[in-house]
Design a protein around this motif. Structure first.
Motif, PDB file in Angstrom:
ATOM      1  N   VAL A  53       2.634 -13.145 -15.535  1.00 19.68           N
ATOM      2  CA  VAL A  53       2.035 -13.662 -14.290  1.00 19.68           C
ATOM      3  C   VAL A  53       2.513 -15.094 -14.038  1.00 19.68           C
ATOM      4  O   VAL A  53       2.837 -15.459 -12.906  1.00 19.68           O
ATOM      5  CB  VAL A  53       0.488 -13.590 -14.337  1.00 19.68           C
ATOM      6  CG1 VAL A  53      -0.141 -14.368 -13.197  1.00 19.68           C
ATOM      7  CG2 VAL A  53       0.022 -12.143 -14.307  1.00 19.68           C
ATOM      8  N   CYS A  54       2.584 -15.902 -15.097  1.00 21.33           N
ATOM      9  CA  CYS A  54       3.066 -17.289 -14.946  1.00 21.33           C
ATOM     10  C   CYS A  54       4.508 -17.328 -14.434  1.00 21.33           C
ATOM     11  O   CYS A  54       4.838 -18.129 -13.555  1.00 21.33           O
ATOM     12  CB  CYS A  54       2.967 -18.040 -16.267  1.00 21.33           C
ATOM     13  SG  CYS A  54       1.293 -18.452 -16.748  1.00 21.33           S
ATOM     14  N   TYR A  71       3.023 -11.422  -6.428  1.00 21.01           N
ATOM     15  CA  TYR A  71       1.948 -12.361  -6.770  1.00 21.01           C
ATOM     16  C   TYR A  71       0.784 -12.227  -5.790  1.00 21.01           C
ATOM     17  O   TYR A  71      -0.378 -12.234  -6.202  1.00 21.01           O
ATOM     18  CB  TYR A  71       2.497 -13.784  -6.797  1.00 21.01           C
ATOM     19  CG  TYR A  71       1.613 -14.764  -7.521  1.00 21.01           C
ATOM     20  CD1 TYR A  71       1.298 -14.578  -8.859  1.00 21.01           C
ATOM     21  CD2 TYR A  71       1.108 -15.879  -6.881  1.00 21.01           C
ATOM     22  CE1 TYR A  71       0.490 -15.475  -9.533  1.00 21.01           C
ATOM     23  CE2 TYR A  71       0.300 -16.783  -7.543  1.00 21.01           C
ATOM     24  CZ  TYR A  71      -0.005 -16.580  -8.874  1.00 21.01           C
ATOM     25  OH  TYR A  71      -0.809 -17.466  -9.537  1.00 21.01           O
ATOM     26  N   ALA A  72       1.090 -12.072  -4.514  1.00 20.67           N
ATOM     27  CA  ALA A  72       0.034 -11.856  -3.519  1.00 20.67           C
ATOM     28  C   ALA A  72      -0.713 -10.560  -3.829  1.00 20.67           C
ATOM     29  O   ALA A  72      -1.948 -10.503  -3.723  1.00 20.67           O
ATOM     30  CB  ALA A  72       0.625 -11.811  -2.115  1.00 20.67           C
ATOM     31  N   GLY A  73       0.016  -9.525  -4.227  1.00 20.33           N
ATOM     32  CA  GLY A  73      -0.604  -8.242  -4.576  1.00 20.33           C
ATOM     33  C   GLY A  73      -1.544  -8.360  -5.765  1.00 20.33           C
ATOM     34  O   GLY A  73      -2.608  -7.730  -5.796  1.00 20.33           O
ATOM     35  N   GLU A  77      -5.542  -7.370  -5.458  1.00 20.88           N
ATOM     36  CA  GLU A  77      -6.144  -6.334  -6.289  1.00 20.88           C
ATOM     37  C   GLU A  77      -7.012  -6.904  -7.402  1.00 20.88           C
ATOM     38  O   GLU A  77      -7.792  -6.177  -8.011  1.00 20.88           O
ATOM     39  CB  GLU A  77      -5.043  -5.470  -6.909  1.00 20.88           C
ATOM     40  CG  GLU A  77      -4.217  -4.733  -5.877  1.00 20.88           C
ATOM     41  CD  GLU A  77      -2.934  -4.166  -6.456  1.00 20.88           C
ATOM     42  OE1 GLU A  77      -2.776  -4.191  -7.704  1.00 20.88           O
ATOM     43  OE2 GLU A  77      -2.089  -3.712  -5.675  1.00 20.88           O
ATOM     44  N   GLY A  78      -6.861  -8.208  -7.688  1.00 24.34           N
ATOM     45  CA  GLY A  78      -7.593  -8.790  -8.800  1.00 24.34           C
ATOM     46  C   GLY A  78      -7.074  -8.311 -10.138  1.00 24.34           C
ATOM     47  O   GLY A  78      -7.816  -8.189 -11.100  1.00 24.34           O
ATOM     48  N   THR A  79      -5.767  -8.028 -10.199  1.00 19.20           N
ATOM     49  CA  THR A  79      -5.134  -7.524 -11.419  1.00 19.20           C
ATOM     50  C   THR A  79      -4.635  -8.704 -12.247  1.00 19.20           C
ATOM     51  O   THR A  79      -3.731  -9.404 -11.836  1.00 19.20           O
ATOM     52  CB  THR A  79      -3.944  -6.611 -11.068  1.00 19.20           C
ATOM     53  OG1 THR A  79      -4.377  -5.639 -10.139  1.00 19.20           O
ATOM     54  CG2 THR A  79      -3.394  -5.933 -12.304  1.00 19.20           C
ATOM     55  N   TYR A  91      -0.050 -16.714   0.129  1.00 22.86           N
ATOM     56  CA  TYR A  91       1.291 -16.311  -0.316  1.00 22.86           C
ATOM     57  C   TYR A  91       1.963 -15.387   0.703  1.00 22.86           C
ATOM     58  O   TYR A  91       3.164 -15.468   0.924  1.00 22.86           O
ATOM     59  CB  TYR A  91       1.240 -15.670  -1.707  1.00 22.86           C
ATOM     60  CG  TYR A  91       1.285 -16.715  -2.791  1.00 22.86           C
ATOM     61  CD1 TYR A  91       2.490 -17.176  -3.293  1.00 22.86           C
ATOM     62  CD2 TYR A  91       0.114 -17.275  -3.297  1.00 22.86           C
ATOM     63  CE1 TYR A  91       2.541 -18.154  -4.270  1.00 22.86           C
ATOM     64  CE2 TYR A  91       0.151 -18.259  -4.280  1.00 22.86           C
ATOM     65  CZ  TYR A  91       1.365 -18.691  -4.755  1.00 22.86           C
ATOM     66  OH  TYR A  91       1.407 -19.669  -5.718  1.00 22.86           O
ATOM     67  N   ARG A  92       1.193 -14.519   1.344  1.00 25.89           N
ATOM     68  CA  ARG A  92       1.780 -13.648   2.381  1.00 25.89           C
ATOM     69  C   ARG A  92       2.271 -14.489   3.561  1.00 25.89           C
ATOM     70  O   ARG A  92       3.311 -14.202   4.149  1.00 25.89           O
ATOM     71  CB  ARG A  92       0.755 -12.630   2.858  1.00 25.89           C
ATOM     72  CG  ARG A  92       0.326 -11.678   1.767  1.00 25.89           C
ATOM     73  CD  ARG A  92       0.549 -10.246   2.175  1.00 25.89           C
ATOM     74  NE  ARG A  92      -0.110  -9.363   1.232  1.00 25.89           N
ATOM     75  CZ  ARG A  92       0.498  -8.772   0.225  1.00 25.89           C
ATOM     76  NH1 ARG A  92       1.778  -8.970   0.043  1.00 25.89           N
ATOM     77  NH2 ARG A  92      -0.160  -7.975  -0.592  1.00 25.89           N
ATOM     78  N   LYS A  93       1.519 -15.529   3.896  1.00 25.03           N
ATOM     79  CA  LYS A  93       1.930 -16.431   4.976  1.00 25.03           C
ATOM     80  C   LYS A  93       3.229 -17.150   4.597  1.00 25.03           C
ATOM     81  O   LYS A  93       4.127 -17.301   5.420  1.00 25.03           O
ATOM     82  CB  LYS A  93       0.811 -17.440   5.254  1.00 25.03           C
ATOM     83  CG  LYS A  93       1.047 -18.306   6.450  1.00 25.03           C
ATOM     84  CD  LYS A  93      -0.170 -19.202   6.692  1.00 25.03           C
ATOM     85  CE  LYS A  93       0.044 -20.107   7.880  1.00 25.03           C
ATOM     86  NZ  LYS A  93      -1.089 -20.994   8.102  1.00 25.03           N
ATOM     87  N   MET A  94       3.318 -17.573   3.326  1.00 26.71           N
ATOM     88  CA  MET A  94       4.537 -18.211   2.836  1.00 26.71           C
ATOM     89  C   MET A  94       5.714 -17.248   2.963  1.00 26.71           C
ATOM     90  O   MET A  94       6.814 -17.631   3.381  1.00 26.71           O
ATOM     91  CB  MET A  94       4.365 -18.615   1.368  1.00 26.71           C
ATOM     92  CG  MET A  94       5.582 -19.284   0.767  1.00 26.71           C
ATOM     93  SD  MET A  94       5.601 -19.434  -1.042  1.00 26.71           S
ATOM     94  CE  MET A  94       4.015 -20.082  -1.422  1.00 26.71           C
TER      95      MET A  94
END
Length: 142
Positions: A53-54, A71-73, A77-79, A91-94
């Motif tokens: 994740v990092c 990363y947005a996903g 989902e809180g995964t 992040y989606r906006k980025m």
């Protein structure tokens, strides 16, 4: 990518990990993202979701579209990260801004669609997008 999937060569995921690690260590967003996916999933490397994740975050922050989407996903989902729709939307906006910006830059670089031949061009493309995006963001904030 070729060693990982075995296109035209025998599959050698351990060597693929090594070859993704080299550009990642040099700061390449695409290499960092690919290494992050492999680490997160444990593909012929010790699985370490926290480190994965990092690395995906680092790649996303450096402008790799695939990593931004991934990363947005994770936030949606809180995964393996706390669920945070606001962060996911950021992040989606980025990603949308980067796509819009890359369309403006598309005339500068002609992308060869054959990834196996154009890893360098692909990396250069993401570097240029990230670099110019950061410059424009800094200029907009002045």
């Amino acid at each position: 990518m070729i060693l990982k999937n075995g296109k035209g060569v025998p599959v050698d995921k351990k060597k693929a990990v090594r070859y993704y690690k080299m550009p990642s260590d040099a700061g390449n967003a695409l290499g960092t993202g690919k290494l992050g996916y492999m680490t997160y999933l444990g593909e012929d490397i010790k699985q370490d979701k926290k480190e994965g994740v990092c690395l995906i975050k680092l790649s996303a922050d450096n402008g790799c579209p695939e990593a931004i989407e991934a990363y947005a996903g994770l936030f949606e989902e809180g995964t393996d990260v706390p669920k945070n729709i606001k962060e996911a939307n950021c992040y989606r906006k980025m990603l949308k801004k980067q796509i819009k910006f890359s369309r403006k830059l598309h005339w500068i670089i002609t992308i060869n669609e054959s990834f196996s031949k154009s890893f360098l061009y692909h990396s250069l493309w993401f570097f240029l997008i990230s670099y110019f995006y950061k410059i424009l963001t800094c200029v907009e904030n002045l």
